[in-house]
Design a protein around this motif. Structure first.
Motif, PDB file in Angstrom:
ATOM      1  N   GLU A 189       0.820  -1.197   0.000  1.00  0.00           N
ATOM      2  CA  GLU A 189       0.000   0.000   0.000  1.00  0.00           C
ATOM      3  C   GLU A 189       0.861   1.256   0.000  1.00  0.00           C
ATOM      4  OE1 GLU A 189      -3.154  -0.153  -0.396  1.00  0.00           O
ATOM      5  OE2 GLU A 189      -3.395  -2.315  -0.095  1.00  0.00           O
ATOM      6  N   GLN A 190       0.498   2.211  -0.840  1.00  0.00           N
ATOM      7  CA  GLN A 190       1.230   3.472  -0.904  1.00  0.00           C
ATOM      8  C   GLN A 190       1.174   4.204   0.428  1.00  0.00           C
ATOM      9  OE1 GLN A 190      -0.074   5.937  -4.112  1.00  0.00           O
ATOM     10  NE2 GLN A 190       1.255   7.642  -3.607  1.00  0.00           N
ATOM     11  N   GLU A 191       0.069   4.045   1.170  1.00  0.00           N
ATOM     12  CA  GLU A 191      -0.081   4.738   2.444  1.00  0.00           C
ATOM     13  C   GLU A 191       0.948   4.256   3.464  1.00  0.00           C
ATOM     14  OE1 GLU A 191      -2.463   3.360   0.723  1.00  0.00           O
ATOM     15  OE2 GLU A 191      -3.558   5.136   0.021  1.00  0.00           O
ATOM     16  N   ASP A 192       1.417   3.013   3.327  1.00  0.00           N
ATOM     17  CA  ASP A 192       2.408   2.478   4.254  1.00  0.00           C
ATOM     18  C   ASP A 192       3.805   2.986   3.903  1.00  0.00           C
ATOM     19  OD1 ASP A 192       3.668   1.012   6.197  1.00  0.00           O
ATOM     20  OD2 ASP A 192       3.703  -0.840   5.041  1.00  0.00           O
ATOM     21  N   ALA A 193       4.139   3.014   2.610  1.00  0.00           N
ATOM     22  CA  ALA A 193       5.409   3.575   2.107  1.00  0.00           C
ATOM     23  C   ALA A 193       6.614   3.053   2.878  1.00  0.00           C
ATOM     24  CB  ALA A 193       5.361   5.101   2.141  1.00  0.00           C
ATOM     25  N   SER A 194       6.832   1.738   2.812  1.00  0.00           N
ATOM     26  CA  SER A 194       7.979   1.120   3.469  1.00  0.00           C
ATOM     27  C   SER A 194       8.827   0.393   2.432  1.00  0.00           C
ATOM     28  CB  SER A 194       7.517   0.137   4.544  1.00  0.00           C
ATOM     29  OG  SER A 194       6.759   0.791   5.545  1.00  0.00           O
ATOM     30  N   LEU A 195      10.149   0.429   2.634  1.00  0.00           N
ATOM     31  CA  LEU A 195      11.084  -0.229   1.722  1.00  0.00           C
ATOM     32  C   LEU A 195      12.139  -0.975   2.512  1.00  0.00           C
ATOM     33  CD1 LEU A 195      11.806   2.750  -0.726  1.00  0.00           C
ATOM     34  CD2 LEU A 195      10.164   0.907  -1.089  1.00  0.00           C
ATOM     35  N   LEU A 196      12.571  -2.112   1.987  1.00  0.00           N
ATOM     36  CA  LEU A 196      13.723  -2.815   2.542  1.00  0.00           C
ATOM     37  C   LEU A 196      14.833  -2.761   1.508  1.00  0.00           C
ATOM     38  CD1 LEU A 196      15.107  -4.565   4.674  1.00  0.00           C
ATOM     39  CD2 LEU A 196      14.199  -6.582   3.500  1.00  0.00           C
ATOM     40  N   LEU A 197      15.957  -2.145   1.900  1.00  0.00           N
ATOM     41  CA  LEU A 197      17.103  -2.012   1.012  1.00  0.00           C
ATOM     42  C   LEU A 197      18.238  -2.894   1.505  1.00  0.00           C
ATOM     43  CD1 LEU A 197      17.212   1.865   0.467  1.00  0.00           C
ATOM     44  CD2 LEU A 197      15.871   0.150  -0.762  1.00  0.00           C
ATOM     45  N   GLU A 198      18.828  -3.654   0.595  1.00  0.00           N
ATOM     46  CA  GLU A 198      20.012  -4.440   0.897  1.00  0.00           C
ATOM     47  C   GLU A 198      21.242  -3.721   0.351  1.00  0.00           C
ATOM     48  OE1 GLU A 198      19.315  -8.244  -0.846  1.00  0.00           O
ATOM     49  OE2 GLU A 198      18.058  -8.941   0.814  1.00  0.00           O
ATOM     50  N   ASP A 199      22.423  -4.128   0.847  1.00  0.00           N
ATOM     51  CA  ASP A 199      23.666  -3.549   0.343  1.00  0.00           C
ATOM     52  C   ASP A 199      23.569  -2.028   0.385  1.00  0.00           C
ATOM     53  OD1 ASP A 199      26.201  -3.628  -0.708  1.00  0.00           O
ATOM     54  OD2 ASP A 199      25.540  -3.818  -2.788  1.00  0.00           O
ATOM     55  N   ALA A 200      23.164  -1.512   1.554  1.00  0.00           N
ATOM     56  CA  ALA A 200      22.761  -0.109   1.657  1.00  0.00           C
ATOM     57  C   ALA A 200      23.852   0.773   2.254  1.00  0.00           C
ATOM     58  CB  ALA A 200      21.494  -0.006   2.502  1.00  0.00           C
ATOM     59  N   ALA A 201      23.730   2.072   2.001  1.00  0.00           N
ATOM     60  CA  ALA A 201      24.663   3.063   2.556  1.00  0.00           C
ATOM     61  C   ALA A 201      23.964   4.402   2.664  1.00  0.00           C
ATOM     62  CB  ALA A 201      25.905   3.179   1.668  1.00  0.00           C
ATOM     63  N   TRP A 202      24.345   5.161   3.723  1.00  0.00           N
ATOM     64  CA  TRP A 202      23.888   6.529   3.850  1.00  0.00           C
ATOM     65  C   TRP A 202      24.738   7.427   2.963  1.00  0.00           C
ATOM     66  CZ3 TRP A 202      19.460   7.505   6.159  1.00  0.00           C
ATOM     67  CH2 TRP A 202      19.001   6.652   7.161  1.00  0.00           C
ATOM     68  N   LEU A 203      24.141   8.466   2.423  1.00  0.00           N
ATOM     69  CA  LEU A 203      24.866   9.462   1.645  1.00  0.00           C
ATOM     70  C   LEU A 203      24.886  10.769   2.418  1.00  0.00           C
ATOM     71  CD1 LEU A 203      24.574   7.412  -0.704  1.00  0.00           C
ATOM     72  CD2 LEU A 203      24.173   9.357  -2.216  1.00  0.00           C
ATOM     73  N   ASP A 204      26.100  11.305   2.617  1.00  0.00           N
ATOM     74  CA  ASP A 204      26.177  12.600   3.296  1.00  0.00           C
ATOM     75  C   ASP A 204      26.020  13.727   2.271  1.00  0.00           C
ATOM     76  OD1 ASP A 204      28.629  12.914   1.994  1.00  0.00           O
ATOM     77  OD2 ASP A 204      29.784  12.227   3.727  1.00  0.00           O
ATOM     78  N   ARG A 205      26.109  14.949   2.732  1.00  0.00           N
ATOM     79  CA  ARG A 205      25.865  16.101   1.854  1.00  0.00           C
ATOM     80  C   ARG A 205      26.926  16.241   0.761  1.00  0.00           C
ATOM     81  NH1 ARG A 205      21.813  19.215   3.779  1.00  0.00           N
ATOM     82  NH2 ARG A 205      21.186  18.916   5.969  1.00  0.00           N
ATOM     83  N   ASP A 206      28.099  15.634   0.989  1.00  0.00           N
ATOM     84  CA  ASP A 206      29.167  15.699  -0.005  1.00  0.00           C
ATOM     85  C   ASP A 206      29.107  14.534  -0.987  1.00  0.00           C
ATOM     86  OD1 ASP A 206      30.203  18.013   1.173  1.00  0.00           O
ATOM     87  OD2 ASP A 206      31.341  16.822   2.643  1.00  0.00           O
ATOM     88  N   GLY A 207      28.097  13.683  -0.850  1.00  0.00           N
ATOM     89  CA  GLY A 207      27.973  12.540  -1.745  1.00  0.00           C
ATOM     90  C   GLY A 207      28.798  11.346  -1.312  1.00  0.00           C
ATOM     91  N   GLU A 208      29.452  11.438  -0.155  1.00  0.00           N
ATOM     92  CA  GLU A 208      30.223  10.305   0.353  1.00  0.00           C
ATOM     93  C   GLU A 208      29.276   9.262   0.928  1.00  0.00           C
ATOM     94  OE1 GLU A 208      33.447   9.850   0.110  1.00  0.00           O
ATOM     95  OE2 GLU A 208      33.803  11.793  -0.870  1.00  0.00           O
ATOM     96  N   GLN A 209      29.614   8.006   0.701  1.00  0.00           N
ATOM     97  CA  GLN A 209      28.757   6.915   1.158  1.00  0.00           C
ATOM     98  C   GLN A 209      29.275   6.322   2.457  1.00  0.00           C
ATOM     99  OE1 GLN A 209      28.217   4.101  -2.004  1.00  0.00           O
ATOM    100  NE2 GLN A 209      27.988   5.702  -3.564  1.00  0.00           N
ATOM    101  N   GLN A 210      28.360   6.136   3.413  1.00  0.00           N
ATOM    102  CA  GLN A 210      28.674   5.519   4.692  1.00  0.00           C
ATOM    103  C   GLN A 210      27.952   4.181   4.754  1.00  0.00           C
ATOM    104  OE1 GLN A 210      30.876   7.068   6.568  1.00  0.00           O
ATOM    105  NE2 GLN A 210      30.885   8.843   5.165  1.00  0.00           N
TER     106      GLN A 210
END
Length: 216
Positions: A159-180
């Motif tokens: 359901e679009q109202e739930d709007a949940s995702l599971l991401l694998e092989d994931a990383a945060w992106l900081d403001r400089d585009g660096e991946q954590q």
């Protein structure tokens, strides 16, 4: 014949269509139906099932009843055609699978869109359209608090109202585009995360988010 006996007979005759509709409800995601919509759909499915199977059983019904009168008392006896019931059950399962596949893959309406007859899809929302049509991809998810996370899309909510995702092989992106990189199998973004946007990225030959182009 007593009314309750007739009601039981009608229920048994319509049961294959309602069983088929019940199975469809569990394998497809589509717009909410009213109770009337569900009943009409079940009746149409029953009609299709009998239309296909009845020629093989001399256009009869899978049950009949006989009345026996003894000493001013009338008893009614149901007689079921078990082969007929078996093929109705098998037909209900196959029809549900075919119907469900048609809705999930949008076969019929895709053909009608090509013929310029409609612009609609069989899915419940553009959320389902996007995630079902764009598969095996990395996504860049923008969150309400300004953060972004990148990863391989494994699961998404129905359901679009739930709007949940599971991401694998994931990383945060900081403001400089660096991946954590996120240590572990992945990250579950729920409705509380406040998903604002989902960017579907071009496929790349990589096994790690560190190898993805920075700022993708």
């Amino acid at each position: 014949m007593p009314g309750h006996i007739e009601a039981i007979g009608i229920f048994l005759v319509l049961l294959p269509g309602f069983s088929c509709a019940f199975l469809v409800q569990h394998i497809v995601v589509r717009p909410k139906q009213t109770e009337l919509d569900k009943v009409v759909e079940a009746l149409l499915l029953s009609f299709i099932l009998y239309l296909v199977t009845s020629p093989f059983f001399h256009y009869s019904l899978p049950l009949r009843w006989t009345a026996t009168t003894q000493q001013h008392f009338t008893t009614y006896e149901f007689q079921l055609s078990w082969p007929y019931i078996f093929w109705l059950f098998l037909g209900a399962v196959l029809l549900a699978l075919l119907y469900g596949a048609n809705v999930n893959h949008d076969w019929l309406l895709k053909l009608l869109r090509k013929c310029k007859i409609t612009e609609k899809t069989a899915r419940s929302s553009i959320w389902n359209d996007a995630f079902q049509d764009i598969k095996n991809t990395y996504v860049l998810v923008g969150l309400e608090d300004g953060r972004s996370v990148i990863g391989y899309l494994r699961y998404y909510s129905d359901e679009q109202e739930d709007a949940s995702l599971l991401l694998e092989d994931a990383a945060w992106l900081d403001r400089d585009g660096e991946q954590q990189p996120i240590q572990g199998p992945g990250i579950l973004l729920t409705k509380a995360a406040g998903i604002q946007s989902v960017s579907f990225l071009d496929a790349v030959a990589t096994d790690s988010p560190e190898q993805l182009p920075e700022g993708s």
